[in-house]
Design an enzyme around this catalytic site. Structure first.
Site, PDB file in Angstrom:
ATOM      1  N   MET A  36       0.813  -1.182  -0.064  1.00 51.92           N
ATOM      2  CA  MET A  36      -0.043   0.148  -0.161  1.00 51.92           C
ATOM      3  C   MET A  36       0.945   1.254  -0.144  1.00 51.92           C
ATOM      4  SD  MET A  36      -2.779  -1.062   2.811  1.00 51.92           S
ATOM      5  CE  MET A  36      -3.520  -2.831   2.826  1.00 51.92           C
ATOM      6  N   MET A  67      -1.814  -2.495  -3.988  1.00 54.16           N
ATOM      7  CA  MET A  67      -2.662  -1.396  -3.703  1.00 54.16           C
ATOM      8  C   MET A  67      -1.905   0.001  -3.891  1.00 54.16           C
ATOM      9  SD  MET A  67      -4.996  -3.267  -1.018  1.00 54.16           S
ATOM     10  CE  MET A  67      -3.420  -4.204  -0.640  1.00 54.16           C
ATOM     11  N   MET A 136     -12.231  -7.926  -4.676  1.00 54.71           N
ATOM     12  CA  MET A 136     -12.297  -7.489  -3.408  1.00 54.71           C
ATOM     13  C   MET A 136     -13.582  -7.630  -2.901  1.00 54.71           C
ATOM     14  SD  MET A 136      -8.965  -6.609  -2.841  1.00 54.71           S
ATOM     15  CE  MET A 136      -9.425  -6.066  -1.357  1.00 54.71           C
ATOM     16  N   ASP A 174     -10.780 -11.502  -1.560  1.00 54.32           N
ATOM     17  CA  ASP A 174      -9.971 -10.960  -0.257  1.00 54.32           C
ATOM     18  C   ASP A 174     -10.701  -9.837   0.378  1.00 54.32           C
ATOM     19  OD1 ASP A 174      -7.799  -9.720   0.978  1.00 54.32           O
ATOM     20  OD2 ASP A 174      -6.834  -8.958  -0.611  1.00 54.32           O
TER      21      ASP A 174
HETATM   22  C1  DX5 Z   1      -7.364  -5.251   2.691  1.00 55.01           C
HETATM   23  C2  DX5 Z   1      -6.152  -6.252   1.893  1.00 55.01           C
HETATM   24  C3  DX5 Z   1      -6.337  -7.879   2.623  1.00 55.01           C
HETATM   25  C4  DX5 Z   1      -6.616  -7.858   3.994  1.00 55.01           C
HETATM   26  C5  DX5 Z   1      -7.516  -9.127   4.377  1.00 55.01           C
HETATM   27  O1  DX5 Z   1      -7.062  -4.069   1.749  1.00 55.01           O
HETATM   28  O2  DX5 Z   1      -6.146  -6.461   0.544  1.00 55.01           O
HETATM   29  O3  DX5 Z   1      -5.559  -8.399   1.993  1.00 55.01           O
HETATM   30  O4  DX5 Z   1      -5.427  -7.661   4.505  1.00 55.01           O
HETATM   31  O5  DX5 Z   1      -7.532  -8.898   5.912  1.00 55.01           O
HETATM   32  P1  DX5 Z   1      -8.787  -9.607   6.622  1.00 55.01           P
HETATM   33  O6  DX5 Z   1      -8.938 -11.040   6.215  1.00 55.01           O
HETATM   34  O7  DX5 Z   1      -8.743  -9.393   7.879  1.00 55.01           O
HETATM   35  O8  DX5 Z   1     -10.135  -8.876   5.852  1.00 55.01           O
HETATM   36 ZN    ZN Z   2      -5.061  -8.102  -0.029  1.00 63.12          ZN
END
Ligand code: DX5
Ligand code: ZN
Length: 221
Positions: A36, A67, A136, A174
């Protein structure tokens, strides 16, 4: 549909002891690495140098989820860092076909992610260029958010498109995936499951990986 795979996200692991944390989940198929940049999402994690160090510390392949803005320019560094799969967001890519081809030719699996409000329909013809599609099931940025059921019809439509084209593209989900939600995702056609807080908040993370796998496999006929 491919076989069921579990890819724990280290976003909710202890960042001060990442190599040890990864060592707690030997049963994982992949390690999901959330990159990120504080622009594409309002959170900041790590870059290619850190990812390269993580790749050296484990035999489990890394599944990078980028991201980050300007994916066209920034994604190839994660192949070089040793990630076996690299996922870019279509919302951050100017030329997704060119980028997917570049990732593949550099030797990694190419994958494209869609945020919850991004439709799959405009990208149907692009699916054969991808090794995996990530749908997502939360707004990207943070672990521990609540699963969005409104994403399930898109998973179903994406799987139907893949079947129609006769392609075996992996379909990853995810966000908010847990023992409570994984069956819904598997039933809709997902075969690769990211789980962050569900795995790393469990007393025995590797047992949770096995439990998630068993639950997803239980909906297959
Ligand atoms: C969110 C991430 C996910 C997140 C998943 O932006 O891309 O990979 O870490 O975590 P959980 O399973 O706790 O939602
Ligand atoms: Zn992720």
């Amino acid at each position: 549909m491919g076989h069921i795979q579990i890819t724990p996200s280290i976003l909710n692991a202890d960042f001060g002891r990442l190599a040890e944390e990864v060592g707690r989940i030997p049963g994982a198929d992949w390690i999901h690495v959330d990159v990120m940049d504080n622009h594409f999402v309002p959170n900041l994690t790590f870059g290619p140098t850190m990812v390269e160090a993580l790749a050296r510390s484990t035999d489990t392949p890394l599944d990078a989820h980028l991201m980050i803005d300007d994916a066209d320019r920034n994604a190839p560094a994660y192949v070089e860092a040793g990630c076996a799969s690299v996922t870019f967001h279509v919302e951050a890519a100017r030329a997704p076909v060119r980028l997917a081809r570049e990732i593949r030719s550099a030797g990694a699996r190419a994958s494209m992610a869609l945020k919850p409000a991004t439709p799959i329909e405009p990208y149907e013809d692009l699916l054969p260029e991808l090794d995996m599609l990530l749908i997502m099931t939360v707004e990207p940025g943070f672990g521990g958010q609540r699963f969005l059921d409104l994403c399930l019809p898109k998973i179903r439509r994406a799987r139907a498109m893949m079947d129609k084209h006769g392609i075996e593209t992996w379909l990853q989900v995810d966000g908010g995936v847990s023992l409570d939600t994984i069956e819904r995702c598997a039933e809709a056609g997902a075969d690769v499951f990211v789980a962050g807080s569900a795995v790393f908040s469990a007393d025995d993370p590797d047992a949770m990986v096995a439990a998630l796998r068993a639950r997803a496999e239980s909906v297959r006929d």
